[in-house]
Design a protein around this motif. Structure first.
Motif, PDB file in Angstrom:
ATOM      1  N   ASN A  35       0.809  -1.217   0.000  1.00 35.05           N
ATOM      2  CA  ASN A  35       0.000   0.000   0.000  1.00 35.05           C
ATOM      3  C   ASN A  35       0.840   1.264   0.000  1.00 35.05           C
ATOM      4  O   ASN A  35       0.391   2.312  -0.467  1.00 35.05           O
ATOM      5  CB  ASN A  35      -0.948  -0.003   1.202  1.00 35.05           C
ATOM      6  N   ASN A  36       2.066   1.154   0.494  1.00 33.48           N
ATOM      7  CA  ASN A  36       2.969   2.313   0.497  1.00 33.48           C
ATOM      8  C   ASN A  36       3.885   2.332  -0.717  1.00 33.48           C
ATOM      9  O   ASN A  36       4.719   3.236  -0.852  1.00 33.48           O
ATOM     10  CB  ASN A  36       3.822   2.321   1.776  1.00 33.48           C
ATOM     11  N   GLY A  37       3.734   1.339  -1.596  1.00 32.89           N
ATOM     12  CA  GLY A  37       4.571   1.283  -2.784  1.00 32.89           C
ATOM     13  C   GLY A  37       6.032   1.044  -2.481  1.00 32.89           C
ATOM     14  O   GLY A  37       6.908   1.528  -3.205  1.00 32.89           O
ATOM     15  N   ARG A  38       6.312   0.285  -1.416  1.00 39.45           N
ATOM     16  CA  ARG A  38       7.701   0.082  -0.993  1.00 39.45           C
ATOM     17  C   ARG A  38       8.075  -1.402  -0.930  1.00 39.45           C
ATOM     18  O   ARG A  38       8.881  -1.812  -0.110  1.00 39.45           O
ATOM     19  CB  ARG A  38       7.931   0.727   0.377  1.00 39.45           C
ATOM     20  N   LEU A  39       7.507  -2.187  -1.808  1.00 38.22           N
ATOM     21  CA  LEU A  39       7.847  -3.599  -1.829  1.00 38.22           C
ATOM     22  C   LEU A  39       9.250  -3.772  -2.394  1.00 38.22           C
ATOM     23  O   LEU A  39       9.552  -3.306  -3.494  1.00 38.22           O
ATOM     24  CB  LEU A  39       6.843  -4.380  -2.679  1.00 38.22           C
ATOM     25  N   ALA A  40      10.109  -4.423  -1.640  1.00 35.92           N
ATOM     26  CA  ALA A  40      11.488  -4.640  -2.080  1.00 35.92           C
ATOM     27  C   ALA A  40      11.532  -5.602  -3.261  1.00 35.92           C
ATOM     28  O   ALA A  40      10.554  -6.285  -3.577  1.00 35.92           O
ATOM     29  CB  ALA A  40      12.316  -5.186  -0.919  1.00 35.92           C
ATOM     30  N   GLY A  41      12.696  -5.656  -3.910  1.00 37.36           N
ATOM     31  CA  GLY A  41      12.845  -6.555  -5.043  1.00 37.36           C
ATOM     32  C   GLY A  41      13.412  -7.908  -4.656  1.00 37.36           C
ATOM     33  O   GLY A  41      13.262  -8.876  -5.398  1.00 37.36           O
ATOM     34  N   SER A  42      14.074  -7.982  -3.497  1.00 29.36           N
ATOM     35  CA  SER A  42      14.716  -9.234  -3.076  1.00 29.36           C
ATOM     36  C   SER A  42      14.424  -9.500  -1.609  1.00 29.36           C
ATOM     37  O   SER A  42      14.619  -8.623  -0.765  1.00 29.36           O
ATOM     38  CB  SER A  42      16.235  -9.165  -3.292  1.00 29.36           C
ATOM     39  N   PHE A  43      13.971 -10.716  -1.324  1.00 29.26           N
ATOM     40  CA  PHE A  43      13.626 -11.103   0.047  1.00 29.26           C
ATOM     41  C   PHE A  43      14.365 -12.375   0.440  1.00 29.26           C
ATOM     42  O   PHE A  43      14.609 -13.253  -0.392  1.00 29.26           O
ATOM     43  CB  PHE A  43      12.123 -11.373   0.183  1.00 29.26           C
TER      44      PHE A  43
END
Length: 352
Positions: A35-43
């Motif tokens: 919802n904040n548009g801050r999903l990382a690319g690598s987990f």
């Protein structure tokens, strides 16, 4: 215990975030990130075996690739072609890789292709292909505990600069088992141990286990929280095996020949499949670990401890490590039985 443990057949899947057991904190974290548009690319998702790491990765893939529901809603429909394909493991935009059965490490070929076709095949190359259906790709690498330094180095550029819109998920049991270069390039998500009630719900609802609270608690203790191991231990034949093993190791001076025979019979009962035989051995050594832990606690309550019990506990822990390193099963059983009888740790250098 490692995420190399063979999969247990689960008859009822956790098909949505609302049915995920015991990990509400992770669900809320992803909800906020999306919802904040801050999903990382690598987990890097870590936690004890069987508690839901792969389920979380699959749910995230469905959330991002669902064709009917916005990812921010955290409510993949479950009926669109993308959702169905993710569940079936056939979605063209979900790249999956893991340690092959019988291998002690993830081969370099799995990551970047064979020597004659470097970066023309493999996990890293497949991730960089253009999405087939939508605008995203999701890559899930299981068994990250079994990356060697060369394999981990192959992933660094992919983790640091994933393709636009892509998400890379590594799954392991502990962040300490990953190289610092891997940890530094991933958002680390730790799945905490399940509560006793959540673990029982997971075993009953999704592994179809019918057992009393007491039996489930005992199995969870033996398994050290590993849900897959607990599910196997709650099978009818495992009760007989546990009784036979404990009758051998409960004596002050176990008979190595008798103990070896009991272990061999249990392993042979698992069939010829190598992964099932390794799982049976892990279960046996887990039973031994719990037994010697109980003995140590009892000795502590009495105000004394014995080096013999501590050595036997250490030997049982080492045995599981040797199983995970694909040690020869017959030799491992013979050495283990001999070391338990003589109360030695079995420390033979690198193999232990």
């Amino acid at each position: 215990m490692t995420d190399a443990t063979p999969e247990i057949e689960v008859k009822r899947e956790m098909t949505n975030w609302s049915t995920l057991i015991g990990h509400g904190k992770i669900q809320r974290w992803f909800n906020a990130a999306l919802n904040n548009g801050r999903l990382a690319g690598s987990f890097l998702i870590v936690g004890s075996p069987g508690i839901g790491k792969r389920t979380v990765a699959t749910l995230l893939a469905r959330t991002l690739l669902c064709q009917k529901s916005d990812p921010q809603a955290m409510n993949p429909c479950g009926v669109c072609p993308s959702c169905q394909q993710v569940i079936a493991g056939t979605h063209p935009d979900v790249v999956r890789a893991k340690k092959p059965d019988g291998k002690s490490l993830i081969p370099l070929e799995t990551l970047i292709g064979p020597p004659e076709a470097r970066m023309q095949e493999g996990f890293c190359r497949d991730l960089r292909l253009r999405p087939s259906v939508g605008t995203r790709k999701v890559a899930i690498l299981e068994d990250a505990d079994f990356l060697n330094e060369e394999g981990a180095n192959c992933l660094l550029k992919t983790l640091e600069e994933p393709p636009s819109g892509a998400v890379v998920i590594l799954i392991g049991t502990s962040e300490q088992k990953q190289l610092p270069t891997i940890r530094s390039r991933c958002q680390i998500l730790r799945l905490g141990p399940l509560s006793d009630s959540d673990a029982k719900e997971l075993l009953r609802q999704h592994h179809q286990i019918e057992a009393s609270d007491r039996d489930i608690s005992a199995a969870l203790e033996i398994a050290g929280g590993d849900i897959h191991v607990a599910a196997r231990l709650l099978g009818g034949e495992r009760d007989e095996t546990r009784g036979a093993i404990e009758s051998q190791i409960s004596t002050p001076y176990p008979d190595p020949i008798a103990l070896s025979r009991v272990i061999t019979k249990a392993v042979d009962g698992a069939g010829k499949d190598a992964s099932k035989r390794r799982a049976a051995m892990r279960d046996i050594f887990s039973i031994c670990i719990q037994h010697y832990r109980r003995e140590l606690r009892a000795e502590a309550m009495q105000g004394h401890g014995t080096d013999e019990t501590l050595a036997r506990l250490d030997r049982s822990v080492r045995a599981i490590r040797e199983v995970d390193r694909s040690a020869n099963q017959a030799s491992l059983i013979e050495c283990f039985a001999t070391d338990i009888a003589s109360a030695t740790t079995g420390d033979r250098g690198e193999i232990g």
